[in-house]
Design a protein around this motif. Structure first.
Motif, short mmCIF file in Angstrom:
data_model
loop_
_atom_site.label_atom_id
_atom_site.label_comp_id
_atom_site.label_asym_id
_atom_site.label_seq_id
_atom_site.Cartn_x
_atom_site.Cartn_y
_atom_site.Cartn_z
N THR A 161 -59.79 -17.38 -9.59
CA THR A 161 -59.43 -16.97 -8.40
C THR A 161 -58.26 -17.72 -7.73
O THR A 161 -57.53 -16.86 -7.05
N LEU A 162 -58.36 -19.03 -7.82
CA LEU A 162 -57.15 -19.74 -7.15
C LEU A 162 -55.94 -19.94 -8.04
O LEU A 162 -54.94 -19.94 -7.39
N LEU A 163 -56.15 -20.03 -9.29
CA LEU A 163 -54.99 -19.86 -10.22
C LEU A 163 -54.19 -18.59 -10.09
O LEU A 163 -53.09 -18.39 -9.89
N LEU A 164 -54.85 -17.40 -9.59
CA LEU A 164 -54.09 -16.16 -9.43
C LEU A 164 -53.35 -16.22 -8.28
O LEU A 164 -52.12 -15.47 -7.81
N CYS A 181 -57.74 -24.11 4.79
CA CYS A 181 -57.50 -22.89 3.93
C CYS A 181 -58.53 -22.11 3.50
O CYS A 181 -59.61 -22.79 3.02
N TYR A 182 -58.64 -20.87 3.97
CA TYR A 182 -59.74 -20.00 3.43
C TYR A 182 -59.23 -18.92 2.76
O TYR A 182 -58.22 -18.26 3.13
N HIS A 183 -59.74 -18.44 1.43
CA HIS A 183 -59.08 -17.77 0.42
C HIS A 183 -58.78 -16.35 1.02
O HIS A 183 -57.53 -15.92 1.16
N ASP A 193 -48.08 -7.94 -4.74
CA ASP A 193 -49.15 -7.23 -4.81
C ASP A 193 -50.45 -8.06 -4.95
O ASP A 193 -50.38 -9.24 -5.87
N THR A 194 -51.67 -7.91 -4.32
CA THR A 194 -52.68 -8.76 -4.46
C THR A 194 -53.81 -7.99 -4.88
O THR A 194 -54.94 -8.56 -4.80
N LYS A 195 -53.84 -6.75 -5.59
CA LYS A 195 -54.90 -6.10 -6.09
C LYS A 195 -55.71 -7.11 -7.21
O LYS A 195 -56.92 -7.11 -7.19
N PRO A 196 -55.05 -7.67 -8.15
CA PRO A 196 -55.83 -8.53 -9.02
C PRO A 196 -56.64 -9.62 -8.35
O PRO A 196 -57.66 -9.79 -8.58
N PHE A 199 -59.65 -7.81 -6.52
CA PHE A 199 -60.39 -7.57 -7.54
C PHE A 199 -61.39 -8.67 -7.81
O PHE A 199 -62.46 -8.55 -8.18
N TRP A 200 -60.70 -9.86 -8.25
CA TRP A 200 -61.38 -11.18 -8.88
C TRP A 200 -62.32 -11.61 -7.77
O TRP A 200 -63.30 -11.96 -8.07
N GLY A 201 -61.49 -11.61 -6.46
CA GLY A 201 -62.52 -11.99 -5.17
C GLY A 201 -63.68 -11.26 -4.97
O GLY A 201 -64.91 -11.78 -4.77
N LEU A 202 -63.52 -9.76 -5.19
CA LEU A 202 -64.66 -8.94 -4.99
C LEU A 202 -65.65 -9.22 -6.12
O LEU A 202 -67.23 -9.29 -5.74
#
Length: 318
Positions: A161-164, A181-183, A193-196, A199-202
């Protein structure tokens, strides 16, 4: 003509926000914050110390409680520095790497805490529904396995999540909604684009709260069924009373967490002050109240704490 590459930076700097509209009195606002931090740090440290040193508390229930206190300490420490620096010195800048490090600890301890709450629900289920096998089920080896799984889940979900975040481009004006800092807050500032990431956050949310909350609910449904089958009202009350502290801990952890998540996803039009206060409540409330709740509602722990406090106040014999 100015392009997106002109507006982004390979080394983005983020800016914390204090208490919106109350910047002139930040120093005064820091006083109640310091008091709450002091309560959380001293309360959780005392519980940890008592459980470690008191032989009678070396039981599965108190092992899990010590882990909860250690996690609450980590949660407070991970954000206390930036919050106080903003309130005291108005220093608001942090790099992306610094933000990622803080998010690792903030979200890491959050994921650990939700796992510990599930473990505590399992502990109460075994103690009430299968008391004769309690010590054979919750052995020290089994507790270590539970801790390992909780930590492994945190690392597997959080590191990607953080490496993305490193692949994203950020605009030059990166104003965060909080004093840490809150993701989701960082993610919405990205220009690419923040879709990946979403998706990983969800996925992470489903594999933590999406699993943990139903597990806790199922545990208590089975506990209630078992308790109601007990004929004696006195025994029913005694059994339920052992769960009160854990139910309160679950409520004060999940209600602010879910509320903050809903505000970030659906409440963008809400006042900034409301978002900021909810973010601070989410972090401060569990570490402050958990030691108070468990000290008041757990007789054995309360006795050990009183013994510790009284022994410190007794005069030394000549």
């Amino acid at each position: 003509m100015m392009t997106l590459s002109n507006l982004t930076s390979p080394f983005p700097i983020f800016h914390f926000i204090g208490i919106p509209g109350l910047e002139a009195v930040h120093v005064w606002i820091s006083i109640p914050f310091c008091c709450l931090y002091a309560i959380a740090l001293s309360g959780n440290s005392m519980i940890l110390f008592v459980i470690i040193t008191e032989q009678s508390l070396h039981e599965p229930m108190y092992y899990f409680l010590s882990m909860l206190s250690a996690t609450d300490l980590g949660l407070i420490i991970s954000t206390m520095s930036t919050t106080l620096v903003v309130l005291w010195f108005n220093l608001r800048e942090i790099s992306l790497d610094g933000c990622i490090v803080q998010m690792f600890f903030l979200h890491g301890f959050t994921v650990i805490e939700t796992g510990i709450l599930v473990a505590m629900a399992f502990d109460r289920y075994v103690a009430i529904c299968d008391p004769l096998r309690y010590n054979t089920i919750l052995t020290n080896a089994r507790i270590l396995q539970i801790i390992f799984v909780i930590l492994l889940r945190m690392i597997v979900l959080l590191v990607p999540t953080l490496l993305l975040l490193k692949r994203l481009s950020f605009c030059k004006t990166n104003i965060l909604s909080h004093s840490y800092c809150y993701h989701p807050d960082v993610l919405k500032l990205a220009c690419s684009d923040t879709k990946p990431n979403s998706f990983w956050g969800l996925t992470g949310l489903i594999l933590t709260s999406g699993i943990d909350i139903p597990c806790i609910i199922i545990s208590y449904i089975m506990i209630i069924r078992s308790v109601l089958s007990i004929a004696s009202r006195t025994e029913q009350h005694k059994a339920f009373s052992t769960c009160v502290s854990h139910i309160a801990a679950v409520a004060i952890f999940y209600i602010p967490l879910v509320s903050l998540s809903l505000v970030h996803r659906f409440g963008q039009s809400s006042p900034k002050l409301v978002q900021t206060m909810m973010a601070n409540i989410y972090l401060i409330l569990p570490p402050v109240l958990n030691p108070v709740i468990y000290s008041l509602k757990t007789k054995q722990l309360r006795g050990a704490l009183l013994k510790l406090l009284l022994s410190k106040n007794l005069p030394m014999s000549s």
